[in-house]
Design a protein around this motif. Structure first.
Motif, PDB file in Angstrom:
ATOM      1  N   TYR A 102     -12.118   8.416  -6.058  1.00  0.00           N
ATOM      2  CA  TYR A 102     -12.486   7.037  -6.366  1.00  0.00           C
ATOM      3  C   TYR A 102     -13.026   6.294  -5.154  1.00  0.00           C
ATOM      4  O   TYR A 102     -13.139   5.072  -5.169  1.00  0.00           O
ATOM      5  CB  TYR A 102     -11.278   6.302  -6.947  1.00  0.00           C
ATOM      6  CG  TYR A 102     -10.741   6.942  -8.209  1.00  0.00           C
ATOM      7  CD1 TYR A 102     -11.500   6.928  -9.379  1.00  0.00           C
ATOM      8  CD2 TYR A 102      -9.515   7.576  -8.232  1.00  0.00           C
ATOM      9  CE1 TYR A 102     -11.030   7.531 -10.534  1.00  0.00           C
ATOM     10  CE2 TYR A 102      -9.023   8.176  -9.377  1.00  0.00           C
ATOM     11  CZ  TYR A 102      -9.786   8.149 -10.530  1.00  0.00           C
ATOM     12  OH  TYR A 102      -9.313   8.753 -11.663  1.00  0.00           O
ATOM     13  N   LYS A 103     -13.309   7.016  -4.092  1.00  0.00           N
ATOM     14  CA  LYS A 103     -13.872   6.421  -2.870  1.00  0.00           C
ATOM     15  C   LYS A 103     -13.065   5.213  -2.393  1.00  0.00           C
ATOM     16  O   LYS A 103     -13.600   4.158  -2.060  1.00  0.00           O
ATOM     17  CB  LYS A 103     -15.327   6.013  -3.098  1.00  0.00           C
ATOM     18  CG  LYS A 103     -16.226   7.190  -3.433  1.00  0.00           C
ATOM     19  CD  LYS A 103     -17.556   7.060  -2.738  1.00  0.00           C
ATOM     20  CE  LYS A 103     -18.350   8.349  -2.751  1.00  0.00           C
ATOM     21  NZ  LYS A 103     -18.732   8.812  -4.103  1.00  0.00           N
ATOM     22  N   ILE A 104     -11.757   5.361  -2.398  1.00  0.00           N
ATOM     23  CA  ILE A 104     -10.886   4.264  -2.008  1.00  0.00           C
ATOM     24  C   ILE A 104     -10.956   4.022  -0.505  1.00  0.00           C
ATOM     25  O   ILE A 104     -10.896   2.897  -0.033  1.00  0.00           O
ATOM     26  CB  ILE A 104      -9.415   4.568  -2.385  1.00  0.00           C
ATOM     27  CG1 ILE A 104      -9.292   4.909  -3.862  1.00  0.00           C
ATOM     28  CG2 ILE A 104      -8.500   3.419  -2.001  1.00  0.00           C
ATOM     29  CD1 ILE A 104      -9.434   3.775  -4.800  1.00  0.00           C
TER      30      ILE A 104
ATOM     31  N   LYS B 227       3.709   5.685  -5.472  1.00  0.00           N
ATOM     32  CA  LYS B 227       3.617   5.826  -6.928  1.00  0.00           C
ATOM     33  C   LYS B 227       2.597   6.899  -7.295  1.00  0.00           C
ATOM     34  O   LYS B 227       2.834   7.712  -8.181  1.00  0.00           O
ATOM     35  CB  LYS B 227       3.184   4.496  -7.554  1.00  0.00           C
ATOM     36  CG  LYS B 227       4.292   3.467  -7.612  1.00  0.00           C
ATOM     37  CD  LYS B 227       3.798   2.214  -8.313  1.00  0.00           C
ATOM     38  CE  LYS B 227       4.850   1.126  -8.281  1.00  0.00           C
ATOM     39  NZ  LYS B 227       4.321  -0.169  -8.738  1.00  0.00           N
ATOM     40  N   ILE B 228       1.468   6.865  -6.608  1.00  0.00           N
ATOM     41  CA  ILE B 228       0.430   7.841  -6.940  1.00  0.00           C
ATOM     42  C   ILE B 228       0.925   9.256  -6.697  1.00  0.00           C
ATOM     43  O   ILE B 228       0.737  10.147  -7.516  1.00  0.00           O
ATOM     44  CB  ILE B 228      -0.844   7.566  -6.119  1.00  0.00           C
ATOM     45  CG1 ILE B 228      -1.430   6.219  -6.511  1.00  0.00           C
ATOM     46  CG2 ILE B 228      -1.883   8.662  -6.330  1.00  0.00           C
ATOM     47  CD1 ILE B 228      -2.470   5.698  -5.564  1.00  0.00           C
TER      48      ILE B 228
ATOM     49  N   LYS C 132       3.905   1.421  -1.051  1.00  0.00           N
ATOM     50  CA  LYS C 132       4.576   1.493  -2.351  1.00  0.00           C
ATOM     51  C   LYS C 132       3.654   2.125  -3.398  1.00  0.00           C
ATOM     52  O   LYS C 132       4.065   3.013  -4.138  1.00  0.00           O
ATOM     53  CB  LYS C 132       4.968   0.071  -2.780  1.00  0.00           C
ATOM     54  CG  LYS C 132       5.803   0.015  -4.043  1.00  0.00           C
ATOM     55  CD  LYS C 132       6.129  -1.417  -4.433  1.00  0.00           C
ATOM     56  CE  LYS C 132       5.037  -2.003  -5.291  1.00  0.00           C
ATOM     57  NZ  LYS C 132       5.283  -3.409  -5.664  1.00  0.00           N
ATOM     58  N   ASN C 133       2.420   1.660  -3.427  1.00  0.00           N
ATOM     59  CA  ASN C 133       1.508   2.180  -4.443  1.00  0.00           C
ATOM     60  C   ASN C 133       1.089   3.617  -4.158  1.00  0.00           C
ATOM     61  O   ASN C 133       0.921   4.411  -5.083  1.00  0.00           O
ATOM     62  CB  ASN C 133       0.288   1.270  -4.585  1.00  0.00           C
ATOM     63  CG  ASN C 133       0.625   0.017  -5.381  1.00  0.00           C
ATOM     64  OD1 ASN C 133       1.106   0.118  -6.508  1.00  0.00           O
ATOM     65  ND2 ASN C 133       0.430  -1.140  -4.797  1.00  0.00           N
ATOM     66  N   ASN C 134       0.943   3.952  -2.888  1.00  0.00           N
ATOM     67  CA  ASN C 134       0.639   5.343  -2.556  1.00  0.00           C
ATOM     68  C   ASN C 134       1.774   6.255  -2.991  1.00  0.00           C
ATOM     69  O   ASN C 134       1.548   7.363  -3.477  1.00  0.00           O
ATOM     70  CB  ASN C 134       0.389   5.494  -1.053  1.00  0.00           C
ATOM     71  CG  ASN C 134      -1.000   5.025  -0.660  1.00  0.00           C
ATOM     72  OD1 ASN C 134      -1.832   4.754  -1.517  1.00  0.00           O
ATOM     73  ND2 ASN C 134      -1.247   4.923   0.627  1.00  0.00           N
TER      74      ASN C 134
ATOM     75  N   LEU D 192       0.841  -1.197   0.000  1.00  0.00           N
ATOM     76  CA  LEU D 192       0.000   0.000   0.000  1.00  0.00           C
ATOM     77  C   LEU D 192       0.877   1.248   0.000  1.00  0.00           C
ATOM     78  O   LEU D 192       0.648   2.191  -0.769  1.00  0.00           O
ATOM     79  CB  LEU D 192      -0.920  -0.019   1.229  1.00  0.00           C
ATOM     80  CG  LEU D 192      -1.895   1.142   1.383  1.00  0.00           C
ATOM     81  CD1 LEU D 192      -2.807   1.247   0.180  1.00  0.00           C
ATOM     82  CD2 LEU D 192      -2.726   0.989   2.651  1.00  0.00           C
TER      83      LEU D 192
ATOM     84  N   SER E 166      -7.118  11.476  -5.226  1.00  0.00           N
ATOM     85  CA  SER E 166      -7.425  10.216  -5.890  1.00  0.00           C
ATOM     86  C   SER E 166      -8.263   9.314  -4.975  1.00  0.00           C
ATOM     87  O   SER E 166      -9.249   8.730  -5.397  1.00  0.00           O
ATOM     88  CB  SER E 166      -6.125   9.518  -6.281  1.00  0.00           C
ATOM     89  OG  SER E 166      -6.389   8.378  -7.044  1.00  0.00           O
ATOM     90  N   GLU E 167      -7.877   9.232  -3.707  1.00  0.00           N
ATOM     91  CA  GLU E 167      -8.617   8.384  -2.779  1.00  0.00           C
ATOM     92  C   GLU E 167     -10.052   8.849  -2.637  1.00  0.00           C
ATOM     93  O   GLU E 167     -10.978   8.062  -2.536  1.00  0.00           O
ATOM     94  CB  GLU E 167      -7.946   8.378  -1.401  1.00  0.00           C
ATOM     95  CG  GLU E 167      -6.703   7.533  -1.357  1.00  0.00           C
ATOM     96  CD  GLU E 167      -6.352   7.069   0.049  1.00  0.00           C
ATOM     97  OE1 GLU E 167      -6.875   7.650   1.016  1.00  0.00           O
ATOM     98  OE2 GLU E 167      -5.553   6.129   0.177  1.00  0.00           O
TER      99      GLU E 167
ATOM    100  N   LEU F 110      -2.569  11.989  -3.852  1.00  0.00           N
ATOM    101  CA  LEU F 110      -3.108  10.763  -3.270  1.00  0.00           C
ATOM    102  C   LEU F 110      -4.475  11.002  -2.639  1.00  0.00           C
ATOM    103  O   LEU F 110      -5.421  10.251  -2.876  1.00  0.00           O
ATOM    104  CB  LEU F 110      -2.138  10.222  -2.223  1.00  0.00           C
ATOM    105  CG  LEU F 110      -2.634   9.024  -1.429  1.00  0.00           C
ATOM    106  CD1 LEU F 110      -2.790   7.812  -2.339  1.00  0.00           C
ATOM    107  CD2 LEU F 110      -1.704   8.693  -0.285  1.00  0.00           C
TER     108      LEU F 110
ATOM    109  N   ARG G  47       3.407  10.289  -9.217  1.00  0.00           N
ATOM    110  CA  ARG G  47       2.867  10.512 -10.560  1.00  0.00           C
ATOM    111  C   ARG G  47       2.113  11.827 -10.683  1.00  0.00           C
ATOM    112  O   ARG G  47       1.749  12.222 -11.782  1.00  0.00           O
ATOM    113  CB  ARG G  47       1.977   9.335 -10.958  1.00  0.00           C
ATOM    114  CG  ARG G  47       2.816   8.150 -11.393  1.00  0.00           C
ATOM    115  CD  ARG G  47       2.020   6.888 -11.561  1.00  0.00           C
ATOM    116  NE  ARG G  47       2.934   5.750 -11.687  1.00  0.00           N
ATOM    117  CZ  ARG G  47       2.549   4.494 -11.630  1.00  0.00           C
ATOM    118  NH1 ARG G  47       1.284   4.197 -11.448  1.00  0.00           N
ATOM    119  NH2 ARG G  47       3.432   3.529 -11.753  1.00  0.00           N
ATOM    120  N   SER G  48       1.815  12.459  -9.565  1.00  0.00           N
ATOM    121  CA  SER G  48       1.248  13.813  -9.715  1.00  0.00           C
ATOM    122  C   SER G  48       2.411  14.785  -9.687  1.00  0.00           C
ATOM    123  O   SER G  48       2.670  15.460  -8.712  1.00  0.00           O
ATOM    124  CB  SER G  48       0.215  14.127  -8.645  1.00  0.00           C
ATOM    125  OG  SER G  48       0.372  13.303  -7.533  1.00  0.00           O
TER     126      SER G  48
ATOM    127  N   LEU H  90     -10.754   0.531   1.510  1.00  0.00           N
ATOM    128  CA  LEU H  90      -9.624   0.185   2.378  1.00  0.00           C
ATOM    129  C   LEU H  90     -10.117  -0.280   3.735  1.00  0.00           C
ATOM    130  O   LEU H  90      -9.426  -0.992   4.454  1.00  0.00           O
ATOM    131  CB  LEU H  90      -8.698   1.394   2.563  1.00  0.00           C
ATOM    132  CG  LEU H  90      -7.899   1.819   1.348  1.00  0.00           C
ATOM    133  CD1 LEU H  90      -7.059   3.047   1.659  1.00  0.00           C
ATOM    134  CD2 LEU H  90      -7.003   0.684   0.870  1.00  0.00           C
TER     135      LEU H  90
END
Ligand SMILES: Nc1ncnc2c1ncn2[C@@H]1O[C@H](COP(=O)(O)OP(=O)(O)OP(=O)(O)O)[C@@H](O)[C@H]1O
Ligand SMILES: [Mg+2]
Lengths: 250, 358
Positions: free
Chosen positions: B192-194, B11-12, B7-9, B5, B188-189, B185, B15-16, B198
């Motif tokens: 997309y209602k992440i 990345k997000i 790691k991917n956060n 998580l 995005s969260e 992040l 990427r901005s 979670l």
């Protein structure tokens, strides 16, 4: 068959508005249980309470014979929740999205890699593995949304309107996949307001309106509640007869 | 479990890019503007070009020996010592427009300062104090004085270059606006209602918090580091002791991230968070010398010390110009406790929110 999930007097009030009213449903292992209802009937709220995303005002949920809230950490891993909204990060690639969610159930390393590939191929996105989710069409996003919830091999899958806004091909694909998951042993709860879908895949259907279940049974049984000769009536007509024709979402 | 998580956060966030570029470019621009605008002011603070101080030494050999040592020290501070054999020191200071007057008499020295020249007076007393402190008694200052002069000079309060000052301080200031880096992040969260999904996992609130905290700290540290490197390359900013400086910057970034996350946890809205964080950090910066030098600040010490930025700024600046600082401790304690306190509040807010979904 054993009961896998049971709600006991599940109730949700927002202020004085009763959104889910004393709900008692029992879902058997191996079923595809359809929850049908017009907009605002309380389907999503019910699903959210089952997943412990929304706290019930009253009542509880039993999952695998245990109180869900009290054994949350243990039980949550058996649940796969596909929300009505597309819960995927646009700025992550397809496989990264699956990795993110699958890893949260304690799966890691080589197993995680396998599960990612498996989930993506399951929803037919293997080739789009390295594409950003934001570049996906509506149907692809829906499929990715599903892939994100199945990597941990849940015993029970909860689909909240997984076919909203997609073409017949994608819809058909998703329905086929749900049936296949079910054959492989997963119990499914499926909410929708598309009658044909529910009729096509569900082994048992409950019709919900104003927070209450007003009828439960197979599609045959539901039709019988309205007319004797079931060949002359569609499930949609049954639905409209039972729930009334007044507009919802007022 | 949150490894992937995080790691991917990361990345997000990475990427901005716009946010991060902004994060590096903004401080550089502000440094360029402020350091040129204030360089004149800073120089006047240094105020050392040609100020003269009168002196009179007793005939004894000891005092004469001290004079030669003292002359070297003062000339390093651009203070010229002028000998006056007679006359009333007070009168001389007034008539000859001197920065002050020193009378050396054996083991004692007397300083007369010019009250119209506060900066000079301060500098003079400080220099003399530092000099005699290091010498023990004036009489001991003969042969070794050359070596000790170094200590005396560096002991003096920052005669810092405006580029160094603003370089250090603006980088720190923007580090405090760290929440911008996490915006990608959060948005995005939210979009997309992440967050909801979670919560249908085994993660607890602390893990959810760390999954945001860790990548944010990492990204902000990289941003700040990059800005610092550019600053050094473009403006030639000098940073002090690298180890202490890095430690303090990292601590301050952690405090800043925790602070931002706490505000976000309270209000659950990126816009409110950005506005609030920027406003609060602006006030702290205002008190702590981010826009003006704290040496000129009209606020009382206690008001300034309320701002975490004051401790951190002061500490970093002193590290740069003196190589050490008495503010290391307070900067670390202040940012450390902010980091812990804000993190705890953020986690608690998450728990309550979860409970409160009644
Ligand atoms: N947080 C909330 N606060 C107040 N009312 C809410 C809240 N969440 C849902 N509701 C209300 O509860 C009712 C049921 O909502 P729910 O989303 O469960 O319906 P649904 O059956 O899923 O509808 P749809 O088919 O449109 O998805 C709606 O009238 C909605 O306005
Ligand atoms: Mg719904």
């Amino acid at each position: 068959m054993a009961t896998i999930l049971k709600t006991n007097d599940l109730t949700k009030k927002y202020g004085s508005k009763v959104v889910v009213d004393n709900l008692n449903i029992e879902i058997e292992e191996g079923e595809i249980f359809g929850l049908l209802g017009p907009n605002g009937a309380g389907k999503s709220t019910t699903m959210n309470m089952i997943c412990d995303l929304v706290r019930p005002t009253l009542g509880n949920v039993e999952f695998l014979g245990k109180d869900f809230r009290k054994n949350r950490r243990e039980l949550i891993g058996y649940l796969g929740y596909i929300p009505q909204e597309l819960a995927i990060h646009g700025n992550l690639k397809a496989w990264e999205n699956v990795e993110l969610f699958t890893s949260l159930y304690g799966i890691k390393g080589a197993t995680l890699k396998e599960r990612i590939d498996e989930a993506l191929s399951y929803v037919g996105l293997s080739e789009k593995k390295n594409d950003y989710a934001r570049t996906f069409s509506g149907g692809m996003k829906r499929r990715l949304n599903i892939a994100c919830a199945i990597g941990h091999h849940p015993k029970m899958l909860i689909f909240d309107e997984p076919t909203v806004g997609i073409d017949p091909q994608s819809r058909n694909f998703i329905l086929e996949r749900i049936k296949e998951s079910n054959k492989n042993g997963a119990t499914v709860i499926y909410t929708s307001h598309y009658m044909e879908e529910v009729e096509a895949i569900c082994t048992r259907i409950a019709i919900m309106d104003n927070g209450k279940i007003i009828a439960t049974g197979t599609s045959e049984e539901l039709k019988k509640m309205v007319v004797e000769d079931t060949s002359s009536i569609t499930l949609e007509e049954v639905f409209l007869t039972l729930t009334g024709k007044k507009l919802r979402d007022y | 479990m949150i490894r992937y998580l995080v790691k991917n956060n990361l990345k997000i966030m990475g990427r901005s890019m716009t946010n991060i570029l902004l994060f590096v470019i903004a401080p550089l621009t502000v440094i360029a503007v402020l350091s040129s605008a204030f360089s004149a002011l800073m120089e006047s603070y240094q105020g050392v070009d040609g100020f003269r101080v009168g002196y009179r030494a007793a005939e004894s050999g000891m005092s004469q020996a001290v004079v030669s040592g003292l002359k070297t020290v003062t000339s390093a501070q651009n203070i010229t010592l002028v000998e006056y054999d007679e006359g009333d020191p007070k009168q001389l200071v007034r008539d000859d427009d001197l920065g002050g007057f020193v009378v050396l008499d054996g083991d004692n020295y007397t300083v007369y300062v010019n009250e119209d020249k506060g900066t000079e007076a301060q500098m003079l007393t400080y220099t003399l104090h530092a000099f005699f402190e290091n010498m023990g008694t004036p009489s001991g200052a003969t042969a070794e004085s050359g070596e000790r002069i170094q200590t005396v000079t560096t002991d003096y309060m920052p005669a810092i270059d405006s580029t160094d000052y603003y370089g250090i301080i603006e980088i720190n200031y923007f580090g405090w606006c760290a929440v911008i880096c996490s915006a990608g992040l959060f948005i995005s969260e939210k979009k997309y209602k992440i967050g909801k999904k979670l919560r249908v996992t085994r993660l607890n609130e602390l893990q959810l918090y760390l999954a945001k905290f860790l990548p944010s700290v990492l990204v902000v540290c990289c941003g700040v580091g990059l800005a610092a490197v550019f600053c050094t390359l473009i403006f030639g900013v000098h940073f002090g002791n690298l180890l202490w400086t890095s430690l303090i910057v990292i601590m301050s970034v952690m405090a800043a991230v925790a602070f931002g996350l706490m505000i976000y946890a309270f209000f659950d809205s990126m816009i409110i968070t950005v506005i609030l964080v920027f406003a609060i950090v602006w006030i702290w910066g205002f008190l702590g010398g981010s826009f003006e030098t704290y040496m000129y600040s009209g606020f009382s010490q206690s008001v300034q010390e309320f701002s975490p930025l004051y401790h951190i700024n002061r500490c970093l600046v002193e590290l740069s110009c003196m190589g050490k600082s008495d503010y290391i401790g307070s900067a670390l304690i202040y940012s450390g406790s902010m980091c812990v306190g804000c993190s705890a509040s953020a986690v608690l807010a998450g728990v309550l929110r979860r409970r409160g979904r009644a």
